[in-house]
Design a protein around this motif. Sequence first.
Motif, PDB file in Angstrom:
ATOM      1  N   GLU A   1       4.522  48.166  17.686  1.00  0.00           N
ATOM      2  CA  GLU A   1       5.016  47.371  16.576  1.00  0.00           C
ATOM      3  C   GLU A   1       4.896  45.896  16.893  1.00  0.00           C
ATOM      4  O   GLU A   1       5.202  45.454  17.988  1.00  0.00           O
ATOM      5  CB  GLU A   1       6.483  47.697  16.282  1.00  0.00           C
ATOM      6  CG  GLU A   1       6.628  48.945  15.449  1.00  0.00           C
ATOM      7  CD  GLU A   1       7.953  48.944  14.722  1.00  0.00           C
ATOM      8  OE1 GLU A   1       7.932  48.906  13.489  1.00  0.00           O
ATOM      9  OE2 GLU A   1       8.979  48.973  15.384  1.00  0.00           O
ATOM     10  N   LYS A   2       4.521  45.160  15.877  1.00  0.00           N
ATOM     11  CA  LYS A   2       4.432  43.720  16.047  1.00  0.00           C
ATOM     12  C   LYS A   2       5.823  43.112  15.941  1.00  0.00           C
ATOM     13  O   LYS A   2       6.648  43.546  15.156  1.00  0.00           O
ATOM     14  CB  LYS A   2       3.532  43.127  14.958  1.00  0.00           C
ATOM     15  CG  LYS A   2       2.070  43.416  15.175  1.00  0.00           C
ATOM     16  CD  LYS A   2       1.210  42.713  14.173  1.00  0.00           C
ATOM     17  CE  LYS A   2       1.034  43.519  12.937  1.00  0.00           C
ATOM     18  NZ  LYS A   2       0.163  42.938  11.957  1.00  0.00           N
TER      19      LYS A   2
ATOM     20  N   ASN B   1      14.709  45.238  21.703  1.00  0.00           N
ATOM     21  CA  ASN B   1      13.362  45.832  21.679  1.00  0.00           C
ATOM     22  C   ASN B   1      13.356  47.193  21.009  1.00  0.00           C
ATOM     23  O   ASN B   1      12.317  47.684  20.567  1.00  0.00           O
ATOM     24  CB  ASN B   1      12.839  46.008  23.104  1.00  0.00           C
ATOM     25  CG  ASN B   1      12.725  44.692  23.833  1.00  0.00           C
ATOM     26  OD1 ASN B   1      12.548  43.652  23.208  1.00  0.00           O
ATOM     27  ND2 ASN B   1      12.844  44.737  25.144  1.00  0.00           N
ATOM     28  N   VAL B   2      14.520  47.823  20.960  1.00  0.00           N
ATOM     29  CA  VAL B   2      14.585  49.193  20.440  1.00  0.00           C
ATOM     30  C   VAL B   2      14.773  49.211  18.923  1.00  0.00           C
ATOM     31  O   VAL B   2      14.054  49.901  18.208  1.00  0.00           O
ATOM     32  CB  VAL B   2      15.720  49.978  21.135  1.00  0.00           C
ATOM     33  CG1 VAL B   2      15.874  51.364  20.520  1.00  0.00           C
ATOM     34  CG2 VAL B   2      15.447  50.065  22.623  1.00  0.00           C
TER      35      VAL B   2
ATOM     36  N   VAL C   1      21.790  50.031  23.337  1.00  0.00           N
ATOM     37  CA  VAL C   1      21.118  49.784  24.629  1.00  0.00           C
ATOM     38  C   VAL C   1      21.668  48.510  25.268  1.00  0.00           C
ATOM     39  O   VAL C   1      22.301  47.682  24.620  1.00  0.00           O
ATOM     40  CB  VAL C   1      19.582  49.672  24.473  1.00  0.00           C
ATOM     41  CG1 VAL C   1      19.012  50.955  23.917  1.00  0.00           C
ATOM     42  CG2 VAL C   1      19.204  48.471  23.617  1.00  0.00           C
ATOM     43  N   GLY C   2      21.407  48.332  26.572  1.00  0.00           N
ATOM     44  CA  GLY C   2      21.942  47.198  27.314  1.00  0.00           C
ATOM     45  C   GLY C   2      21.150  45.918  27.114  1.00  0.00           C
ATOM     46  O   GLY C   2      20.101  45.892  26.455  1.00  0.00           O
ATOM     47  N   LYS C   3      21.654  44.834  27.741  1.00  0.00           N
ATOM     48  CA  LYS C   3      21.040  43.508  27.610  1.00  0.00           C
ATOM     49  C   LYS C   3      19.595  43.472  28.089  1.00  0.00           C
ATOM     50  O   LYS C   3      18.792  42.675  27.622  1.00  0.00           O
ATOM     51  CB  LYS C   3      21.842  42.484  28.431  1.00  0.00           C
ATOM     52  CG  LYS C   3      23.135  42.059  27.815  1.00  0.00           C
ATOM     53  CD  LYS C   3      23.880  41.096  28.736  1.00  0.00           C
ATOM     54  CE  LYS C   3      23.166  39.752  28.844  1.00  0.00           C
ATOM     55  NZ  LYS C   3      23.914  38.835  29.735  1.00  0.00           N
ATOM     56  N   ASP C   4      19.279  44.352  29.068  1.00  0.00           N
ATOM     57  CA  ASP C   4      17.934  44.334  29.636  1.00  0.00           C
ATOM     58  C   ASP C   4      16.874  44.783  28.629  1.00  0.00           C
ATOM     59  O   ASP C   4      15.681  44.636  28.879  1.00  0.00           O
ATOM     60  CB  ASP C   4      17.882  45.225  30.882  1.00  0.00           C
ATOM     61  CG  ASP C   4      18.265  46.669  30.582  1.00  0.00           C
ATOM     62  OD1 ASP C   4      19.108  46.878  29.685  1.00  0.00           O
ATOM     63  OD2 ASP C   4      17.729  47.577  31.224  1.00  0.00           O
ATOM     64  N   GLN C   5      17.339  45.322  27.504  1.00  0.00           N
ATOM     65  CA  GLN C   5      16.387  45.765  26.482  1.00  0.00           C
ATOM     66  C   GLN C   5      16.176  44.715  25.393  1.00  0.00           C
ATOM     67  O   GLN C   5      15.639  45.005  24.327  1.00  0.00           O
ATOM     68  CB  GLN C   5      16.890  47.062  25.832  1.00  0.00           C
ATOM     69  CG  GLN C   5      16.910  48.259  26.756  1.00  0.00           C
ATOM     70  CD  GLN C   5      15.525  48.662  27.215  1.00  0.00           C
ATOM     71  OE1 GLN C   5      14.635  48.846  26.406  1.00  0.00           O
ATOM     72  NE2 GLN C   5      15.337  48.783  28.521  1.00  0.00           N
ATOM     73  N   PHE C   6      16.628  43.488  25.673  1.00  0.00           N
ATOM     74  CA  PHE C   6      16.474  42.407  24.702  1.00  0.00           C
ATOM     75  C   PHE C   6      15.397  41.415  25.135  1.00  0.00           C
ATOM     76  O   PHE C   6      15.200  41.185  26.326  1.00  0.00           O
ATOM     77  CB  PHE C   6      17.801  41.655  24.530  1.00  0.00           C
ATOM     78  CG  PHE C   6      18.749  42.327  23.564  1.00  0.00           C
ATOM     79  CD1 PHE C   6      18.994  41.776  22.314  1.00  0.00           C
ATOM     80  CD2 PHE C   6      19.367  43.525  23.894  1.00  0.00           C
ATOM     81  CE1 PHE C   6      19.853  42.385  21.420  1.00  0.00           C
ATOM     82  CE2 PHE C   6      20.229  44.141  22.996  1.00  0.00           C
ATOM     83  CZ  PHE C   6      20.477  43.567  21.752  1.00  0.00           C
TER      84      PHE C   6
END
Length: 234
Positions: free
Chosen positions: A172-173, A189-190, A226-231
């Motif tokens: 996804e863009k 990101n999710v 999800v956690g901060k690491d997924q941002f």
Amino acid sequence: MSISVDVLFQVTYGLYIVTAESEGKINGCLINTLCQVNSEPPTFQVILNKLNLTHEYIAKSGRFGVSILDQNVPFEFLGRFGFRSGRQTEKIDHTITLLRSPEGVPIVGNYALSYLSCEVFKTVDVDTHTLFIGKLLSAEPLSSGIPLTYTYYREVKKGKTARNAPTYVSLEKTPSTFQEASMAKYMCNVCGYVYDPALGDPDSGVAAGTPFESLPDTWVCPVCGVGKDQFSKM
Ligand code: FE
């Protein structure tokens, strides 16, 4: 063979919550795959990923309900049904207005303009997904408003596609229309949720004006968990 992702996103859909009950347990998930198949008698299809708990409940009970959502539905509410699994979280909790069709099919009443209740009479195996075709048992309006479309969700609400959805595209863009701010915004990101430091996350006890970098490590995305690491910084 050439497949342009842009073409796939030009196909229009609505967004709905489909619900089902099995052995006293109720679950629901966000779908964009409701479609009327024919009119005499009226029948509707929904398509669900076989991994979804709601898929299991429809397959077992042979019935499903559909809530047609108001386009003003909050992003966080969509996240509950679109990005979280009923296997891990209780989606139908005290915050949900649970209605019943005359046939007893569970319906999520929050932000619903109307509902449909269907009885499955045919299923089609489509590899990772199942197409359930149901005879319409009942359909009633619940409130007035404009039905939520997938295009509105993506363009206005900046929503992403859940991994289990048939329209999910792994590359996804990133939406590029967000404006620069003095404090950086971060996007999940999710699910596409945007943390805006100017707003904070009051529901999670984070005050307005809190930079993303200052969020506690225990903070999670209010939409998908999800956690901060997924941002990612925008
Ligand atoms: Fe998220």
